[in-house]
Write an enzyme that holds these catalytic residues in place. Sequence first.
Site, PDB file in Angstrom:
ATOM      1  N   SER A 181       0.786  -1.230   0.000  1.00 52.34           N
ATOM      2  CA  SER A 181       0.000   0.000   0.000  1.00 52.34           C
ATOM      3  C   SER A 181       0.819   1.281   0.000  1.00 52.34           C
ATOM      4  O   SER A 181       0.331   2.322  -0.419  1.00 52.34           O
ATOM      5  CB  SER A 181      -0.942   0.010   1.206  1.00 52.34           C
ATOM      6  OG  SER A 181      -0.206  -0.035   2.421  1.00 52.34           O
ATOM      7  N   HIS A 209      -5.500  -4.327  -1.685  1.00 49.38           N
ATOM      8  CA  HIS A 209      -5.329  -3.242  -2.658  1.00 49.38           C
ATOM      9  C   HIS A 209      -5.318  -3.754  -4.094  1.00 49.38           C
ATOM     10  O   HIS A 209      -5.095  -2.973  -5.025  1.00 49.38           O
ATOM     11  CB  HIS A 209      -4.035  -2.476  -2.377  1.00 49.38           C
ATOM     12  CG  HIS A 209      -4.126  -1.555  -1.205  1.00 49.38           C
ATOM     13  ND1 HIS A 209      -4.544  -0.236  -1.317  1.00 49.38           N
ATOM     14  CD2 HIS A 209      -3.878  -1.763   0.110  1.00 49.38           C
ATOM     15  CE1 HIS A 209      -4.527   0.323  -0.116  1.00 49.38           C
ATOM     16  NE2 HIS A 209      -4.135  -0.576   0.762  1.00 49.38           N
ATOM     17  N   LYS A 240     -12.536  -1.211  -0.185  1.00 53.10           N
ATOM     18  CA  LYS A 240     -11.766  -0.379  -1.109  1.00 53.10           C
ATOM     19  C   LYS A 240     -12.452  -0.380  -2.479  1.00 53.10           C
ATOM     20  O   LYS A 240     -13.476   0.276  -2.650  1.00 53.10           O
ATOM     21  CB  LYS A 240     -10.321  -0.882  -1.164  1.00 53.10           C
ATOM     22  CG  LYS A 240      -9.627  -0.864   0.201  1.00 53.10           C
ATOM     23  CD  LYS A 240      -8.165  -1.172   0.108  1.00 53.10           C
ATOM     24  CE  LYS A 240      -7.530  -1.362   1.484  1.00 53.10           C
ATOM     25  NZ  LYS A 240      -7.724  -0.239   2.404  1.00 53.10           N
TER      26      LYS A 240
END
Length: 393
Positions: A181, A209, A240
Amino acid sequence: MSEFLDLIDEQIEQLKNDNKYAERKILGSAQDTWAELDGKKKLILGCTNYLGLANDPDIKQYVKEIIDSFGCGTSSGPRIIGVTSLHRQLEQDLAKFTGQEDALLFNSAFLANVAAMTAFTGKEDIILSDELNHASIVDGARLSSARVQVYPHCDMKALENYLHQYQDCRQRMIVSDGVFSMDGDIVPLPDMVELAKKYHAVVVIDDAHATGVVGPGGKGTPALFNLENEVDILVGTLGKAIGGAAGGFIAGKQQVIDYLFQFGRPYRFTNTLPPTVIAVGIASLRKLQESPKILEQLWENAHYLKSGLSKLGYQIHPSQTPIVPVMIHDDTACLKLGQQLYEEGVFVQPYIYPVVPRGTARIRVILSAAHTREDLDYALSAFERLGRANGLI
């Protein structure tokens, strides 16, 4: 009690003296490319709403319909009567999406990582963890009774040395982020899988991610390398790209999921996510699969901003994803630029030591598919003006 509070006050004061005290920013609107923060409109370039679905009108409409059918919450844990048909649908959708046999939902990806390590390891085992892994992996490893060995970032030679060293352990578990990240780089999964086969190790990938972002159709890091069947435990998030709401999941072989249902303490001993949150996940996954151009737009935006910042003279860490680390290096200069950008209407997140290694302070920019070219030009203009004023470019 007074001594306890005095100790807390001392530590808080030290944070303030070191310019590391974090102030909460209050969101006063829906999370979107532009949002109200602390009462003022800001361009949001620091959140993980990768696909721009957190305020999508189609998804919101579906959630409104679901709340009429399933209510606000389950008032129960998953081992009692907390799992609805919606939960099971999303688990099956996620399993199919990631190329796994089944999946299990958790209240967060943090808890999923904790479950992955605490349920499957014991004192006879070793966990091998990348030095830049997410805090949830670090804490999950600490909470397990296994021995923990940290290896240098993406250093497969060092990893092999440790795998060889710990061959006498009952089980060797390799745990890594799929996308890191802070740097935006991707795990060298093919090399890791080869080592895992050679030393009979278990591979755990945290794809928080990467889910919805990386690989064909956003199916994640294993799909990027065509290695879906070679990852033993795949962790993902619904907080996310896939809706930006909440929740996490573990996907894998049927035996893995069945075992977690029986022994995963972070799964068993908490109420399940509310149906409305599950509905966000279902609708977001459907939207991504029906509208692949969303993902294309995300990557176009990432290329445009990276190119623009580089042309201005900023050093961009060689990210392989829509995470754009703008390297400032000096902590004080980084914090100052972050604050000035915020005052200019651009929300980004500055990161300094100890979140990142000393000398690697950076402004982390994260792109969304919903950002327009005008949005990105607005940000580039602010970066140029402030960068020149501060002698950074």
